[in-house]
Motif scaffolding. Structure first.
Motif, PDB file in Angstrom:
ATOM      1  N   VAL A   1     -35.575  -3.597  36.319  1.00 29.81           N
ATOM      2  CA  VAL A   1     -34.525  -4.507  35.867  1.00 29.81           C
ATOM      3  C   VAL A   1     -34.005  -5.284  37.071  1.00 29.81           C
TER       4      VAL A   1
ATOM      5  N   PHE B   1     -31.435   1.243  36.819  1.00 30.43           N
ATOM      6  CA  PHE B   1     -32.003   0.011  36.290  1.00 30.43           C
ATOM      7  C   PHE B   1     -33.058  -0.556  37.239  1.00 30.43           C
TER       8      PHE B   1
ATOM      9  N   PHE C   1     -30.736  -1.698  27.600  1.00 25.92           N
ATOM     10  CA  PHE C   1     -31.380  -2.981  27.875  1.00 25.92           C
ATOM     11  C   PHE C   1     -30.960  -3.968  26.802  1.00 25.92           C
ATOM     12  N   ASP C   2     -30.845  -5.243  27.175  1.00 27.25           N
ATOM     13  CA  ASP C   2     -30.644  -6.265  26.145  1.00 27.25           C
ATOM     14  C   ASP C   2     -31.990  -6.885  25.801  1.00 27.25           C
ATOM     15  N   GLU C   3     -31.977  -7.913  24.959  1.00 25.52           N
ATOM     16  CA  GLU C   3     -33.223  -8.522  24.493  1.00 25.52           C
ATOM     17  C   GLU C   3     -34.019  -9.179  25.615  1.00 25.52           C
ATOM     18  N   ASN C   4     -33.389  -9.476  26.754  1.00 29.85           N
ATOM     19  CA  ASN C   4     -34.078 -10.058  27.915  1.00 29.85           C
ATOM     20  C   ASN C   4     -34.464  -9.003  28.951  1.00 29.85           C
ATOM     21  N   ARG C   5     -34.279  -7.750  28.602  1.00 41.42           N
ATOM     22  CA  ARG C   5     -34.499  -6.593  29.485  1.00 41.42           C
ATOM     23  C   ARG C   5     -33.574  -6.637  30.707  1.00 41.42           C
ATOM     24  N   HIS C   6     -32.370  -7.130  30.492  1.00 38.12           N
ATOM     25  CA  HIS C   6     -31.311  -7.017  31.485  1.00 38.12           C
ATOM     26  C   HIS C   6     -30.613  -5.691  31.223  1.00 38.12           C
ATOM     27  N   GLY C   7     -30.061  -5.091  32.270  1.00 34.13           N
ATOM     28  CA  GLY C   7     -29.413  -3.795  32.143  1.00 34.13           C
ATOM     29  C   GLY C   7     -27.941  -3.912  31.827  1.00 34.13           C
TER      30      GLY C   7
ATOM     31  N   ASP D   1     -33.345   0.614  22.883  1.00 33.99           N
ATOM     32  CA  ASP D   1     -33.159   0.010  24.202  1.00 33.99           C
ATOM     33  C   ASP D   1     -32.319   0.882  25.146  1.00 33.99           C
TER      34      ASP D   1
ATOM     35  N   CYS E   1     -31.544   3.336  28.139  1.00 31.59           N
ATOM     36  CA  CYS E   1     -32.148   3.493  29.469  1.00 31.59           C
ATOM     37  C   CYS E   1     -31.672   4.802  30.089  1.00 31.59           C
TER      38      CYS E   1
ATOM     39  N   VAL F   1     -36.593   0.890  37.184  1.00 31.82           N
ATOM     40  CA  VAL F   1     -37.486   0.555  36.070  1.00 31.82           C
ATOM     41  C   VAL F   1     -37.726  -0.955  35.979  1.00 31.82           C
TER      42      VAL F   1
END
Length: 190
Positions: free
Chosen positions: A145, A140, A106-112, A83, A85, A143
């Protein structure tokens, strides 16, 4: 949260920001420039991270930040996570070396997630931390985020102020327990 004799608790803020709009522009001082991520720069990111954190409270809270080897291992761990970036990972070049570093995950929710934003002490007070933060947020945003987060030790007032001035808001208070050395066996009291 009470401190026990061999444990100290450090208050940290989890801060979040919705990236609904383009990131505001920043201006670097003359002689400074951006260096985008390259695997060839892993060791330089680690060195700048070490220079930025080794004598700060965060090196006590996160001991890996207090040694060159720890910073290198941490930087490698960040880089080789699936994950990672690269668009949010930057070095800030100064006239005589490097002034700062920031990494993105990225976290599991695709937050930066902003990681280890650090400015070398001799370059502080010039708005470079804010510039690094904005550059990472722009990465972020580029891409897709739309939400960013970070954690910061509450006693780092200048960092907390910078994050709030960009729009980050505290959403959770965390406490990190750090075991203190035993003064009878370590020979050192804190």
């Amino acid at each position: 949260m009470p401190n026990t004799p061999n444990v100290k608790y450090f208050k940290r803020h989890r801060m979040e920001l919705a990236l609904r709009h383009p990131v505001p522009p920043w201006t670097l001082p003359a002689g400074f420039s951006w260096v985008p991520w390259s695997d060839a720069l892993l060791a330089m990111h680690a060195e700048v991270k070490y220079q930025s954190f080794h004598s700060e409270t965060d090196a006590f809270v996160f001991p890996s930040l207090g040694t060159r080897t720890g910073c290198h291992d941490l930087m490698a761990a960040i880089r080789y996570r699936p994950d990672f970036c690269p668009q949010a990972t930057w070095l800030l070049a100064a006239p005589n070396g490097y002034a700062g570093t920031v990494q993105g995950l990225f976290d599991e929710n695709r937050h930066g997630g902003i990681q280890n934003l650090g400015v070398v002490p001799e370059y502080r007070g010039r708005g470079l931390g804010r510039a690094l933060l904005l550059r990472a947020l722009e990465g972020f945003h580029s891409v897709g985020v739309r939400h960013a987060f970070l954690e910061v030790t509450a006693t780092n007032a200048s960092a907390v102020h910078t994050y709030r001035s960009v729009g980050f808001r505290s959403v959770k208070t965390l406490y990190r327990a750090v075991e203190l050395p035993d003064p009878d066996t370590a020979g050192v009291g804190l």
